[in-house]
Design an enzyme around this catalytic site. Structure first.
Site, mmCIF file in Angstrom:
data_model
loop_
_atom_site.group_PDB
_atom_site.id
_atom_site.type_symbol
_atom_site.label_atom_id
_atom_site.label_comp_id
_atom_site.label_asym_id
_atom_site.label_seq_id
_atom_site.Cartn_x
_atom_site.Cartn_y
_atom_site.Cartn_z
ATOM 1 N N THR A 94 -3.675 -5.157 0.286
ATOM 2 C CA THR A 94 -3.084 -3.849 0.578
ATOM 3 C C THR A 94 -3.996 -3.058 1.511
ATOM 4 O O THR A 94 -3.510 -2.219 2.271
ATOM 5 C CB THR A 94 -2.820 -3.067 -0.711
ATOM 6 O OG1 THR A 94 -4.048 -2.762 -1.372
ATOM 7 C CG2 THR A 94 -1.913 -3.845 -1.648
ATOM 8 N N GLN A 126 29.731 18.535 -7.640
ATOM 9 C CA GLN A 126 30.214 17.202 -7.266
ATOM 10 C C GLN A 126 31.132 17.266 -6.050
ATOM 11 O O GLN A 126 31.037 16.428 -5.142
ATOM 12 C CB GLN A 126 30.958 16.558 -8.447
ATOM 13 C CG GLN A 126 30.058 16.106 -9.585
ATOM 14 C CD GLN A 126 29.846 17.177 -10.633
ATOM 15 O OE1 GLN A 126 29.986 18.376 -10.339
ATOM 16 N NE2 GLN A 126 29.506 16.781 -11.843
ATOM 17 N N ARG A 164 29.652 32.415 -8.741
ATOM 18 C CA ARG A 164 28.283 32.177 -9.193
ATOM 19 C C ARG A 164 27.386 31.878 -8.008
ATOM 20 O O ARG A 164 27.854 31.541 -6.910
ATOM 21 C CB ARG A 164 28.235 31.000 -10.174
ATOM 22 C CG ARG A 164 28.622 29.666 -9.540
ATOM 23 C CD ARG A 164 28.365 28.495 -10.463
ATOM 24 N NE ARG A 164 28.743 27.217 -9.830
ATOM 25 C CZ ARG A 164 28.463 26.021 -10.332
ATOM 26 N NH1 ARG A 164 27.811 25.920 -11.490
ATOM 27 N NH2 ARG A 164 28.830 24.922 -9.699
ATOM 28 N N HIS A 206 19.765 26.324 -11.543
ATOM 29 C CA HIS A 206 20.546 27.356 -12.219
ATOM 30 C C HIS A 206 19.962 28.761 -12.021
ATOM 31 O O HIS A 206 18.745 28.958 -12.044
ATOM 32 C CB HIS A 206 20.617 27.060 -13.716
ATOM 33 C CG HIS A 206 21.247 25.738 -14.038
ATOM 34 N ND1 HIS A 206 22.559 25.449 -13.758
ATOM 35 C CD2 HIS A 206 20.737 24.615 -14.608
ATOM 36 C CE1 HIS A 206 22.840 24.220 -14.147
ATOM 37 N NE2 HIS A 206 21.747 23.687 -14.664
ATOM 38 N N LYS A 253 0.853 -1.184 0.000
ATOM 39 C CA LYS A 253 0.000 0.000 0.000
ATOM 40 C C LYS A 253 0.890 1.235 0.000
ATOM 41 O O LYS A 253 1.737 1.400 0.893
ATOM 42 C CB LYS A 253 -0.899 0.018 1.240
ATOM 43 C CG LYS A 253 -2.087 0.949 1.115
ATOM 44 C CD LYS A 253 -3.023 0.502 0.005
ATOM 45 C CE LYS A 253 -4.475 0.771 0.310
ATOM 46 N NZ LYS A 253 -5.344 0.246 -0.759
#
Length: 302
Positions: free
Chosen positions: A57, A223, A175, A251, A12
């Site tokens: 379920t 990363q 940035r 971005h 479920k």
């Protein structure tokens, strides 16, 4: 050649449960979305439509509500373990149970300078998660967080990447770095309610470590930031065997204001929702035992 059923599970999905602990005048609310999945001897159901081993379920949904009433919630890892053990101990053909819980937070409303005893405001800091897999005497606990949106306005750069005829992205030494953190970490040990990790403490301290690291690391790439965040968790918390993170790059592009006779000294941005870079990775202890069963059925993580 024979054609036979492969790995399968059923259950479920997304049972909505709100539990109010009224044992003291200061009420505690647990707002959960619970998904159950059972594994075992269900071959006849798939090949012959024989439902004699199919615990419905709807029954699984009812068990979620009944165990919440009988034992309360506590930490979500403990509640998930109780559910998993109920399903695997009650029916011999059920060999494993996977219980996934997502918990939405509620903060107490401040009234007259004090946190109110029974009035709440939905938290905006993401959701706590756990996936507990119970198989025989083994309990795997993978906890985490989801929906945590973070942003830093400087301290991030991205350059030195290869260029070819299709590359248009400019290098940058400064940035905006924004992402939505989804993290799942696997605990060492059985995850039992007693003698195991302090789930409540770790649910607060591990996210704090992730966010502090995001803020403090000068990022050369998302990363690198991801790895440093996972590394900080493993260094600080010996209870954690591995951590998997999924972090989309949300971005922010500088808007060209030159047509209006205006400069743009890194102050006006377009926040783009798609497409986006999706950075995913695992950070682990090289001496921790592998536990593929703990991750089975968890999509979106490498």
């Amino acid at each position: 050649m024979a054609i036979v059923p492969g790995p399968n599970q059923y259950g479920k999905a997304e049972v909505r449960l709100v539990h109010v602990d009224r044992s003291t005048p200061v009420h505690r609310i647990s707002d959960l979305t619970v998904s159950t999945a059972l594994r075992g001897d269900f071959v006849a159901a798939h090949t012959a439509g024989d439902n004699s081993h199919v615990l419905t379920t709807d029954t699984q949904k009812n068990v979620v509500y009944a165990l919440a009433r009988e034992g309360g919630i506590g930490e979500i890892e403990e509640f998930a373990t109780r559910l998993g053990r109920h399903f695997t101990s009650g029916h011999e053909w059920v060999t494993a149970a996977r219980i996934e819980i997502e918990q939405s937070g509620w903060d107490r409303i401040t009234a007259d300078g004090h946190a109110h005893d029974h009035s709440f405001l939905r938290s905006g800091g993401g959701r706590r998660t756990t996936v507990v897999t119970v198989e025989a005497d083994t309990v795997h606990v993978v906890s985490g967080l989801a929906g945590v949106v973070v942003l830093k306005t400087t301290g991030s750069e991205f350059r030195g990447f290869p260029r070819d005829r299709y590359t248009t992205l400019a290098e940058t030494s400064d940035r905006i770095l924004a992402t939505e953190v989804t993290a799942r970490w696997r605990y060492l040990g059985t995850g039992q309610a007693t003698g195991g990790p302090d789930f409540g403490r770790l649910a607060a301290e591990i996210p704090r470590t992730l966010l502090e690291t995001f803020a403090q690391v000068h990022s050369l790439a998302l990363q690198q930031t991801l790895h440093r965040m996972g590394e900080a968790v493993l260094v600080r918390f010996p209870e954690v065997a591995e951590i998997r993170l999924s972090m989309p790059n949300k971005h922010h592009f500088l808007v060209d204001l030159a047509p209006f006779g205006l400069d743009n000294p890194d102050s006006v941005y377009l926040a783009a929702d798609r497409p986006y870079g999706l950075i995913e990775g695992t950070v682990l202890r090289d001496d921790a035992p592998a536990a593929p069963t703990a991750w089975y059925g968890t999509p979106g993580f490498c």
